[in-house]
Design a protein around this motif. Structure first.
Motif, PDB file in Angstrom:
ATOM      1  N   ALA A 239     -43.002  74.436  92.183  1.00  0.00           N
ATOM      2  CA  ALA A 239     -43.091  74.934  93.560  1.00  0.00           C
ATOM      3  C   ALA A 239     -41.986  74.271  94.385  1.00  0.00           C
ATOM      4  N   GLU A 240     -41.663  73.024  94.021  1.00  0.00           N
ATOM      5  CA  GLU A 240     -40.615  72.312  94.731  1.00  0.00           C
ATOM      6  C   GLU A 240     -39.257  72.980  94.480  1.00  0.00           C
TER       7      GLU A 240
ATOM      8  N   SER B 159     -39.043  76.207  96.412  1.00  0.00           N
ATOM      9  CA  SER B 159     -38.730  76.066  97.841  1.00  0.00           C
ATOM     10  C   SER B 159     -37.298  75.590  98.041  1.00  0.00           C
TER      11      SER B 159
ATOM     12  N   GLN C 218     -35.190  78.685  97.597  1.00  0.00           N
ATOM     13  CA  GLN C 218     -35.307  79.557  98.769  1.00  0.00           C
ATOM     14  C   GLN C 218     -34.492  79.009  99.942  1.00  0.00           C
ATOM     15  N   ALA C 219     -34.635  77.695 100.138  1.00  0.00           N
ATOM     16  CA  ALA C 219     -33.924  77.075 101.264  1.00  0.00           C
ATOM     17  C   ALA C 219     -32.410  77.146 101.041  1.00  0.00           C
TER      18      ALA C 219
ATOM     19  N   GLU D   6     -38.754  86.658 103.256  1.00  0.00           N
ATOM     20  CA  GLU D   6     -39.520  87.414 102.265  1.00  0.00           C
ATOM     21  C   GLU D   6     -39.710  88.862 102.720  1.00  0.00           C
TER      22      GLU D   6
ATOM     23  N   PRO E 263     -45.713  82.723  93.922  1.00  0.00           N
ATOM     24  CA  PRO E 263     -44.781  81.725  93.386  1.00  0.00           C
ATOM     25  C   PRO E 263     -45.037  81.451  91.905  1.00  0.00           C
TER      26      PRO E 263
END
Lengths: 484, 454
Positions: free
Chosen positions: A6-7, A10, A13-14, A24, A119
């Motif tokens: 999940a890290e 993210s 995504q960032a 999204e 995710p």
């Protein structure tokens, strides 16, 4: 190492969507454009990568380079048909335009949609740090200089030393029409030393190196980098005394580690799902058949921590795993991407890979190796009256359909009366993939993986891979030397 | 990405304006100056096109391709730094220039580094007629690929499977500029049609392919002829056997002969020469080939695949003899490798441009007819070529010839020798010149090589 993905998601995504101002909701909009009624599946592959390389030659740092690449590849699949477009700009208008182009593969008009984004929680197999930042420029240059000095000090016959260091920070984000959103942050480093040695007017080269999905500190552990320099010198100097290689079919003992390129060529490519779905591989339709001696168990494993061929998720967002290709000599399974898995009615195996956003994914190998066997390597060499002992290789190639493959030995020796005697010049070895492993009569207990140097090419796309094997004896393999 | 109203039509997307691309190159050069570089050079390329493939009569992939790249090199005195970007925004270009300048702070003073000598730069850029866009719709591309594959299936009942047929059309612009005032570019196109099919006889399965490539859409061979040729080549391989280990003359078909000349180019390339990593060191003026061999570089052939008005650093390309009557007359040098060797650039930064081997009198059939016993090589595998020593050992497939006639197809063999000996024993060059590549050659007969097999 096993940080939750999940890290990574993210982070990706960032790193990718953030600067582009994409949300999204924008992905929803683009998928709405992409999903025509005839479209079975679709995905978007966002990528932002940064790479560098440094080269030392003639004792000086000649050049360094830095590169940035980014873009998004958009794919729509309708049955066996694939529409593909990409853009090197990650902005909404480009995304919509690529979606329109890709979906033209299905000639219907209405728009569809995807489910809510979920995710992907696959664990990460490597650190998410940017390897380029793990040493300062001064430290990188110093490392190159140390290897140059080490190589030159190792033997007075060394004339030329070339050292190259490269690093890649690759961030990917995969969104698919099933609503899965996956991210991966992929470091990759590589260090290589090539030397040229000269004696009495004869010149030979030697090369050694390694790497993996790490920061540059990987090379500083236990003098790893200095060992590359010494190894390159050892090979070059050894070849100065090599005699012509033999020509003909004979027993061949392959050393552990990188000689596993044998498996990559003889077995690996022929077991990729696309060739088998199409019936174009010499292995097509042969699951359950004996294709190797019972001593041979061969796997492809993309889920090994930190290795060059490893991926936490493949380029379609599928978590990688260990896939058994051959178990005790019997063909067990193929390597699949999503498209070919669906068309063959099996599950994807985490082998869907692509060179970049500008290329379509295909079934590809990751880390391919043979498990250890019962034999002492010395016993294996001792069993050969007259043959070849090959411990280092350049590349290989295979004709998928006929099954014929080659791999080229760069360091090899004659075996005479059970003893390793003279070094011989490089020679290409040729065999038939579905037959060669049936002639494996001894398998060593010394499984080793390569040092992290492999690049595999298929349909013009290059991806990093790994190979490995224990020492093994092939009773009959054709050696392409000049001494008939 | 520019807008595409009709994604089905490649021509809907014209190439970017060359003046705009030249402006970006100039922007990068100016940025390098602003960041304190004494000199800089920039190469920019854009390329876009369409690829459509069919397999067993059905569409397999439609790919809309568009690639672009800018590479910047900066020099502080004789220290060099380099960077690249695919993002052409002024901010991204500025960042790339800055990255290159940062790197140059850590590289060493190298007296051979730097831009090409201004005296060598191209002053006029001849129009070599390299850009012929194809107004090709996706449907037309599919139709042509289908016709090609169908022709292969129709050629022989042994053809029972396919890897597909593909039509590929693309065009692009390349611009090069440096701080000595050089700023030029030119567009070029390339179109191709290819087909790969499989044949089966009993347990034996073979695959082969054929292709046509041209800068002009109308320069392509017909879909039917490409398909028929792919099928004929595949069927000819069925029933391949091995050979016993032996020595024999080896006839390389033009497509394979091309690789021998590519090894030659590698061995006389400046990068390998100054590193002493070539078996042809110090061979200028020496007989490196059999006397019958004449090789010319012809960079200005109109419409040819290897043509270029200037090389990768703006140096004018020029026609020249590389080998005359077997004697080596020149190397393949960039400014950098030339300085390392104490010579002058030959306009080959980036490689050779249309290397042509003078054809002999005999065609392919006559060459085969002249072989008492020998091997025809139609396929080569692997990378078993060592340019430091010339040692050559590669996997091969082809045909065994007895009494001037093809006896049977062969596979799973190797051919080996040393390139130095092989070049000197070119016993014949065919008149069957293949111009579908940067190296133009007919078949080449090598006197004697070792063949390893059973």
């Amino acid at each position: 190492m096993n940080q939750p993905n999940a890290e990574n998601l993210s982070l990706a995504q960032a790193h990718i969507l953030g600067p582009a101002g994409l949300t999204e909701d924008d992905l929803d909009k683009a998928f709405g454009q992409l999903m025509a009624p005839g479209v079975d599946a679709a995905d978007m592959y966002f990528q932002a990568s940064r790479h560098e390389s440094w080269v030392l030659e003639d004792g000086i740092v000649k050049t360094g380079s830095h590169g940035l690449d980014q873009g998004v590849g958009v794919r729509a699949i309708s049955g066996e048909k694939t529409g593909f477009a990409y853009s090197d700009e990650i902005v909404l208008p480009a995304l919509l335009e690529a979606s329109t182009a890709a979906r033209a593969i299905s000639r219907s008009g209405a728009s569809g949609s995807v489910r809510a984004w979920q995710p992907n929680h696959a664990p990460a197999l490597y650190e998410s740090t940017n390897p380029l930042d793990t040493l300062t420029a001064d430290e990188k240059v110093e490392l190159l200089r140390r290897l140059d000095a080490e190589a030159r000090a190792a033997d007075p016959r060394v004339e030329q030393v070339i050292v190259s260091l490269s690093g890649l920070h690759d961030v990917v984000l995969v969104a698919d029409s099933e609503g899965q959103l996956s991210g991966d942050v992929r470091p990759l480093v590589r260090l290589n030393v090539t030397v040229l040695a000269e004696q009495d007017g004869r010149r030979e080269n030697g090369t050694a190196g390694g790497g993996g999905r790490h920061g540059y500190a990987f090379f500083l552990e236990a003098d790893k980098a200095l060992d590359y320099a010494r190894e390159a010198v050892r090979q070059a100097v050894l070849k100065l005394d090599a005699v012509d290689a033999p020509a003909g079919t004979m027993p061949v003992v392959l050393g552990p580690g990188w000689p596993g390129v044998l498996l990559h060529e003889a077995i690996g490519h022929g077991l990729e799902g696309d060739f088998n779905r199409k019936g174009t591989s010499a292995f097509s339709g042969r699951i359950g058949e004996r294709v190797a001696s019972p001593l041979c168990t061969i796997v492809d494993d993309g889920a090994m921590a930190g290795r060059r061929g490893s991926l936490s998720i493949d380029d379609e967002g599928v978590q990688t795993q260990q896939n058994v290709l051959i178990e005790r000599g019997v063909l067990k399974g193929y390597m699949q991407d999503k498209l070919n898995a669906r068309l063959m009615g099996v599950k994807p195996t985490g082998n869907g890979r692509r060179e970049s956003y500008a290329h379509l994914p295909m079934p590809r190998m990751t880390n391919t190796y043979m498990l250890a066997g019962p034999h002492d390597p010395a016993e294996i060499i001792g069993s050969v009256d007259r043959g070849l002992y090959a411990v280092n290789f350049g590349g290989g190639q295979v004709d998928i359909t006929s099954g014929k493959f080659v791999f080229s030995a760069s360091e090899a020796y004659l075996i005479e009366n059970g003893k390793v005697t003279r070094p011989v010049k490089g020679a290409t070895l040729i065999g038939n993939g579905p037959e060669v492993l049936k002639h494996v009569s001894m398998v060593g207990n010394d499984l080793a993986l390569d040092s992290g140097i492999g690049v595999c090419g298929k349909d013009g796309q290059s991806v990093p891979v790994g190979v490995g094997q224990p020492t093994l004896k092939v009773d009959a393999l054709t050696v392409g030397g000049t001494e008939a | 990405m520019s807008s595409v109203a009709q994604p089905n039509r490649q021509s809907a997307r014209p190439l970017p304006d060359q003046p705009e691309l030249e402006r970006l190159v100039q922007f990068a050069l100016d940025a390098a100056r602003r960041h304190g570089a004494d000199a800089a050079e920039t190469t920019l390329s854009v390329d876009q096109g369409l690829a459509a493939s069919v397999r067993r009569g059905e569409v397999e992939t439609i790919e809309h391709r568009r690639d672009r790249a800018m590479a910047v090199a900066v020099y502080f005195g004789r220290r060099k730094g380099a960077a690249s970007t695919a993002d052409f925004s002024e901010r991204a270009i500025e960042d790339a220039v800055k990255a290159a300048c940062d790197i140059a702070r850590y590289t060493s003073e190298d007296p051979c580094q730097g831009l090409a000598d201004p005296a060598h730069l191209a002053t006029a850029v001849p129009d070599l007629d390299l850009y012929h866009p194809w107004d090709l719709s996706v449907d037309e591309a599919i139709d042509r690929a289908q016709a090609c594959e169908q022709a292969a299936f129709d050629t022989d009942p042994a053809i029972d499977n396919s890897d597909g047929a593909e039509v590929n059309s693309h065009g692009g612009v390349r611009v090069y500029g440096n701080t000595n005032g050089f700023l030029h570019g030119y567009p070029a196109s390339s179109h191709s049609l290819s087909c790969a099919v499989l044949g089966r006889r009993g347990d034996d399965m073979q695959r082969d392919f054929w292709y046509s490539v041209s800068r002009l859409p109308e320069g392509l061979a017909s879909a039917e002829s490409v398909g028929r040729q792919a099928a004929a080549r595949t069927v000819a391989r069925l029933g391949s056997r091995r050979l016993g280990t032996t020595t024999a003359p080896v006839l390389f078909t033009p497509q394979m002969a091309r690789s021998l000349l590519a090894h030659f180019v590698g061995a006389i390339s400046g990068g390998n020469l100054y590193r002493k990593a070539s078996f042809l060191l110090d061979s200028l003026g020496e007989g490196v080939f059999a006397e019958r061999v004449n090789l010319r570089e012809q960079p200005h052939l109109p419409q040819a695949l290897g043509s270029a008005p200037f090389d990768g650093e703006g140096v004018a390309t020029r026609e020249r003899a590389l080998v005359e009557a077997g004697v080596l007359r020149g190397y393949v040098l960039s400014s950098y490798s030339a300085r390392q060797l104490g010579m002058e650039t030959t306009g080959n930064a980036g490689g050779v441009h249309n290397l042509a081997l003078e054809p002999g009198d005999l065609d392919y059939d006559a060459l085969v007819g002249g072989l008492d016993r020998g091997l025809i090589v139609t396929h080569l595998m692997g990378q078993g070529v060592n340019l430091v020593t010339g040692d050559y050992s590669r996997g091969a497939a082809g045909f065994w010839v007895e009494n001037g006639e093809i006896a049977y197809p062969v596979e799973e063999i190797t051919v080996a020798g040393n390139l130095r000996d092989m070049f000197r024993s070119f016993a014949a060059v065919g008149s069957d010149t293949d111009i579908q590549g940067n190296i133009r050659t007919g078949s080449i007969l090598v006197d004697r090589m070792t063949i390893a097999g059973e």
